[in-house]
Design an enzyme around this catalytic site. Structure first.
Site, PDB file in Angstrom:
ATOM      1  N   HIS A 199      10.968   8.735  -9.478  1.00 42.01           N
ATOM      2  CA  HIS A 199      11.232   7.361  -9.052  1.00 42.01           C
ATOM      3  C   HIS A 199      10.817   7.127  -7.597  1.00 42.01           C
ATOM      4  CE1 HIS A 199      14.037   3.797  -8.392  1.00 42.01           C
ATOM      5  NE2 HIS A 199      13.340   3.456  -9.455  1.00 42.01           N
ATOM      6  N   LYS A 201       8.594   6.362  -4.255  1.00 41.15           N
ATOM      7  CA  LYS A 201       7.460   5.519  -3.872  1.00 41.15           C
ATOM      8  C   LYS A 201       7.007   5.992  -2.504  1.00 41.15           C
ATOM      9  CE  LYS A 201       9.850   2.842  -6.883  1.00 41.15           C
ATOM     10  NZ  LYS A 201      11.240   3.020  -7.311  1.00 41.15           N
ATOM     11  N   ASP A 206      -3.811  10.397   5.823  1.00 35.19           N
ATOM     12  CA  ASP A 206      -4.304  11.325   6.850  1.00 35.19           C
ATOM     13  C   ASP A 206      -3.196  12.164   7.485  1.00 35.19           C
ATOM     14  OD1 ASP A 206      -6.865  10.460   6.396  1.00 35.19           O
ATOM     15  OD2 ASP A 206      -6.920   9.084   8.092  1.00 35.19           O
ATOM     16  N   HIS A 384      15.685  -5.934  -5.371  1.00 37.85           N
ATOM     17  CA  HIS A 384      15.219  -4.576  -5.657  1.00 37.85           C
ATOM     18  C   HIS A 384      15.379  -3.650  -4.455  1.00 37.85           C
ATOM     19  CE1 HIS A 384      12.248  -1.528  -7.273  1.00 37.85           C
ATOM     20  NE2 HIS A 384      12.953  -1.828  -8.362  1.00 37.85           N
ATOM     21  N   LYS A 386      17.036  -1.188  -1.579  1.00 40.53           N
ATOM     22  CA  LYS A 386      18.027  -0.115  -1.553  1.00 40.53           C
ATOM     23  C   LYS A 386      18.227   0.289  -0.087  1.00 40.53           C
ATOM     24  CE  LYS A 386      15.115   0.685  -5.351  1.00 40.53           C
ATOM     25  NZ  LYS A 386      15.733  -0.114  -6.357  1.00 40.53           N
ATOM     26  N   ASP A 391      28.066   1.570  10.583  1.00 40.02           N
ATOM     27  CA  ASP A 391      28.462   1.445  11.990  1.00 40.02           C
ATOM     28  C   ASP A 391      27.330   0.959  12.883  1.00 40.02           C
ATOM     29  OD1 ASP A 391      30.934   2.273  11.194  1.00 40.02           O
ATOM     30  OD2 ASP A 391      30.913   4.184  12.256  1.00 40.02           O
TER      31      ASP A 391
END
Length: 466
Positions: A199, A201, A206, A384, A386, A391
């Site tokens: 999952h 991404k 380079d 979508h 996350k 703090d």
């Protein structure tokens, strides 16, 4: 008496039957993370461009990170535990750019690909054969033909709707394409475990610039919506809300290690020799840790450090997540934070592309609201993102959802960024989303229809598999 359409009633009956079968075989859900209080604490040591910093240098940098932010002791209570859990170093000298939504993220990624001179490593869950997917494919082919080695890991389930010809065209151009955990067991290169998915991404160019977060390669993120379970183009404008990071500096080498380890674990063909680890250079002032999780480990490293961070919070926990199906440990950690006076606020979706996850998560609303956790649902978009901010100084962005699938079954990737300066950017983003969200109150939630309660009950039975 409760009335509902016949088709919906039949669907609920089927769900109930299958859910009962699942419960019969899985009567109790596992503990995801062991007792964090037993984690040994060691002095926190930062990694600079020339190697580990001295204890005095590390202490000075960490003390400086909290200035101009909220009063907190999270660094003292949490960072040593995080280091012991994760193992990857805190790196200094990084530049971090916060990217919001598809147009900004895709633009930055394609610009970096166009500037590549040595290699491109890309890892993704979804890569679709649509306008955006074709743009990326052509950009990768163009660089391969210019002598830049392109290596691509694509998840077999996530790309199951993409024609084989799409990837064959890449391979014919010289791109190394590796199918992660193939659905077809006869072409698997190692033990076949269908439930394990990649999952992550990740894009690395380079060995100097990297991108990570929640975004897949699909036109829905540029201008799209979900309809009847399929991704379709929508001319009305962007309706998917996502968050990603562009990173430069020493942390890129840590992300490179994770990509190369994933390639090796999947038994991919040997990669062409390239300068995967160029000399490390400082690019900014940010302190960043890369965290990769996989089901090969005893527990999710990302989840463990998240529980520890929330458990160490003194002032605030600001959490935005697309797929929220908490386990008992996360619920207890959020409730305990609220009980000790921490401002705990969650922004969750008001619409989704996953019916079961959506209603399973809503099944925990009343428990959280009674504990003092504040809940909001984002209007008008498919949320979508996350992200978590604790703090005002401990932030994480990545691919990890707050559900059992991410913590038990998926390979996930997050970055933790420390400091009040970056925290202010994440907080401003959170407040912008908050202004576009509706608060869920306990009195309001207790008046929801019986049919919604039934959906929540049935969906929660599937929690382990979501």
């Amino acid at each position: 008496m409760l009335q509902m359409p016949l088709g919906q009633a039949a669907q609920l009956k089927r769900l109930l039957f299958v859910a009962l079968l699942c419960l019969a075989g899985c009567s109790s859900l596992p503990t995801i993370v062991p007792d964090l209080a037993r984690t040994p604490r060691q002095p926190v040591q930062l990694q600079g461009v020339h190697g580990p910093l001295s204890p005095a240098q590390s202490k000075a940098i960490l003390e400086g990170l909290g200035r101009h932010g909220q009063e907190t002791g999270i660094f003292d209570r949490h960072l040593a535990r995080e280091e012991a859990i994760v193992g990857s170093p805190l790196t200094t000298g990084n530049r971090v750019l916060l990217l919001q939504n598809g147009p900004a993220t895709y633009g930055a990624m394609l610009e970096a690909i166009a500037a590549a001179r040595d290699h491109i490593n890309m890892e993704t869950y979804i890569l679709e054969d649509d306008d955006v997917g074709q743009r990326f494919a052509q950009a990768l082919i163009d660089k391969q033909q210019q002598g830049v080695q392109v290596n691509l890991i694509r998840d077999s389930v996530g790309t199951r709707g993409t024609p084989a010809s799409f990837f064959q065209k890449l391979a014919d151009a010289g791109v190394r394409v590796l199918e992660f955990n193939p659905i077809n067991p006869f072409v698997a290169r190692k033990e076949w475990e269908l439930n394990r998915r990649d999952h992550r991404k990740l894009l690395i160019v380079d060995g100097r610039k990297a991108f990570l977060g929640g975004i897949n390669i699909s036109s829905v993120y540029a201008s799209g919506s979900a309809k009847q379970g399929r991704r379709v183009q929508d001319a009305d404008g962007p309706t998917w809300r996502d968050t990603d990071l562009q990173l430069e500096g020493p942390v890129v080498a840590e992300l490179q290690k994770l990509f190369l380890a994933a390639w090796a674990a999947q038994k991919g063909d040997p990669l062409a020799a390239r300068h995967y680890f160029p000399p490390t250079e400082a690019a900014g002032q940010e302190v960043v840790r890369a965290i990769g999780s996989s089901p090969d480990e005893a527990y999710s490293l990302i989840y463990a450090t998240l529980l520890s961070a929330i458990g160490s919070a003194q002032t605030s926990v600001l959490l935005t997540n697309a797929y929220f199906v908490p386990d008992p440990q996360l619920l207890a950690t959020l409730e305990a934070a609220a009980a000790r006076g921490v401002d705990v606020r969650l922004i969750l979706p008001s619409q989704t592309d996953s019916w079961l996850v959506f209603h399973a998560g809503r099944g925990y609303y009343e428990q959280l609201l009674r504990a003092g956790v504040k809940l909001y649902e984002r209007r008008g978009v498919n949320l979508h993102s996350k992200t978590v901010l604790v703090d005002g100084v401990w932030a994480t962005v990545g691919s990890t959802n707050l559900d059992w699938r991410s913590f038990l079954h998926n390979h996930e990737l997050n970055a933790v960024v420390l400091g009040a300066d970056f925290g202010k950017q994440v907080q401003a983003m959170f407040e912008k989303d908050l202004a576009e969200s509706d608060e869920i109150t306990l009195a309001q939630w207790q008046k929801r229809p019986i049919k919604n309660r039934l959906k929540e009950y049935l969906a929660r039975m599937w929690a382990y598999w979501l």
